[in-house]
Enzyme design. Structure first.
Site, mmCIF file in Angstrom:
data_model
loop_
_atom_site.group_PDB
_atom_site.id
_atom_site.type_symbol
_atom_site.label_atom_id
_atom_site.label_comp_id
_atom_site.label_asym_id
_atom_site.label_seq_id
_atom_site.Cartn_x
_atom_site.Cartn_y
_atom_site.Cartn_z
ATOM 1 N N ASP A 155 0.868 -1.180 0.000
ATOM 2 C CA ASP A 155 0.000 0.000 0.000
ATOM 3 C C ASP A 155 0.906 1.231 0.000
ATOM 4 O OD1 ASP A 155 -2.263 1.773 0.362
ATOM 5 O OD2 ASP A 155 -3.312 0.102 1.304
ATOM 6 N N GLY B 215 3.994 1.477 -2.580
ATOM 7 C CA GLY B 215 3.966 1.880 -3.974
ATOM 8 C C GLY B 215 2.565 2.258 -4.401
ATOM 9 N N ASP B 216 2.386 2.409 -5.691
ATOM 10 C CA ASP B 216 1.134 2.846 -6.298
ATOM 11 C C ASP B 216 0.577 1.701 -7.129
ATOM 12 O OD1 ASP B 216 -0.927 4.017 -7.689
ATOM 13 O OD2 ASP B 216 0.300 5.539 -8.680
ATOM 14 N N PHE B 217 -0.580 1.151 -6.706
ATOM 15 C CA PHE B 217 -1.096 -0.013 -7.427
ATOM 16 C C PHE B 217 -1.649 0.325 -8.803
ATOM 17 C CE2 PHE B 217 -4.868 0.386 -4.296
ATOM 18 C CZ PHE B 217 -5.586 1.230 -5.117
ATOM 19 N N HIS C 269 -14.165 -1.891 -5.798
ATOM 20 C CA HIS C 269 -15.434 -1.175 -5.588
ATOM 21 C C HIS C 269 -15.223 0.322 -5.347
ATOM 22 C CE1 HIS C 269 -16.076 -1.184 -0.899
ATOM 23 N NE2 HIS C 269 -14.835 -0.861 -1.204
#
Length: 339
Positions: free
Chosen positions: A205, A229-231, A249
């Site tokens: 995350d 990090g950046d998903f 969602h």
């Protein structure tokens, strides 16, 4: 026999109560914010006693508690004292299954204001959150540490309701490596590792979220790591299973495709993707997923999805659903592989 006029009067009364539903939410937030349930842990108290303990106006607080007692949240006795009910116990802090942090999150302006402009969202097809706060939901959290902490705590509270059910509903093979993508404080990963003592996991995350992780515990010691990090861009590569719990969602189909493509790029050909989200059932019966879906629309520009919608978006991202496992909770585990 009830007359037609009687039926109409009863329906009118029911509908009027529904229209006043926002008062119920406001009352719950009020008593939660001021820790009323914690002050009743030792037994019943009068509104005046509670007023002194909380700094609130006793008579006004008593009227709010009287209203909540009609919903089985608190109970008033013959002497006008209020006591906890099983439902009110969940508003206490530091008790198993507490929803205190979750209620504080949902009652905050972060949710209250955009939901109050749902009529605009339905007209425009987009959340009013950006207009209210000057940025989309998650971009706003990056600039407001207090709001981010509120969100992390609130979602962790809700996560406790489902993590053990999810962890025990999927049989991870011995030696498997699991990445919890966007895993927040790590509640799900901790439950998965505890339920499967021969696997290891990585919590992935943003760094600010990872800093609040809850993975310190003897039952999972030595079997976890963290990565930040950046998903939308990438995920830790080469692992066996990739978890996406309550992630898709939050986002529109377009943004979900970006997330899924980043995950797919990090997977091996034999890796498995596990999407953990509600699957909206057909029909008119109540299902909490239909309630949450409206919240996602109003606040995030996200959505809950039907099985067909999951099939469509996963297919577009280059996946094939292999099975959908219901759990004893609201969540299902959607297992997919690279097509």
């Amino acid at each position: 026999m009830t007359s037609a006029h009687g039926d109409a009067a009863e329906l009118s009364a029911q509908l009027s109560e529904h229209m006043n539903g926002f008062l119920y939410s406001a009352a719950l937030y009020t008593v939660t914010l001021h820790g009323v349930a914690d002050h009743l842990a030792g037994g019943p108290r009068t509104p005046e006693e509670l007023g002194e303990l909380t700094g609130l106006h006793g008579p006004h607080l008593g009227r709010v508690l009287r209203y909540l007692s009609t919903r089985e949240v608190f109970q008033e006795d013959a002497e006008g004292r209020f006591a906890l009910t099983p439902m009110a116990e969940l508003l206490r802090s530091e008790v198993p299954g507490s929803l205190r942090d979750s209620f504080l999150m949902l009652g905050d302006d972060l949710y209250w204001k955009p939901v109050g402009r749902l009529h605009e969202t339905v007209r425009t097809g987009r959340t009013a959150f950006d207009e209210i706060f000057g940025a989309p939901f998650f971009a706003h959290l990056q600039t407001d540490p207090a709001a981010a902490s509120l969100f992390n705590a609130g979602t962790a509270g809700f996560s406790h309701l489902v993590t053990e059910h999810v962890a025990q509903s999927y049989d991870f093979p011995e030696g498997a490596t699991v990445v919890d993508v966007g895993g927040g404080r790590g509640g799900l990963l901790r439950s998965v590792l505890a339920a499967h003592p021969r696997i290891t996991g990585t919590l992935y995350d943003q760094a600010s979220v990872i800093a609040e992780h809850q993975l310190d515990g003897p039952e999972v010691a030595g079997r976890w790591s963290t990565a930040s990090g950046d998903f939308f861009a990438s995920v830790p590569a080469g692992h066996d299973h990739y978890l996406l719990k309550s992630i898709l969602h939050d986002w529109s189909d377009e943004n979900c495709l970006r997330i899924l493509q980043a995950v797919r790029a990090g997977m091996r050909p034999d890796s498995k993707l596990l999407v953990v989200d509600p699957v909206i059932p057909s029909g008119n019966a109540f299902d909490a997923s239909k309630t949450i879906d409206v919240m996602m629309m109003a606040v995030y520009d996200g959505k809950e999805r039907t099985q067909r919608e999951f099939e469509e978006i996963l297919t577009k991202a280059g996946f094939r659903i292999t099975r959908i496992l219901p759990t004893p909770s609201l969540m299902s585990v959607i297992e997919a592989v690279i097509a």
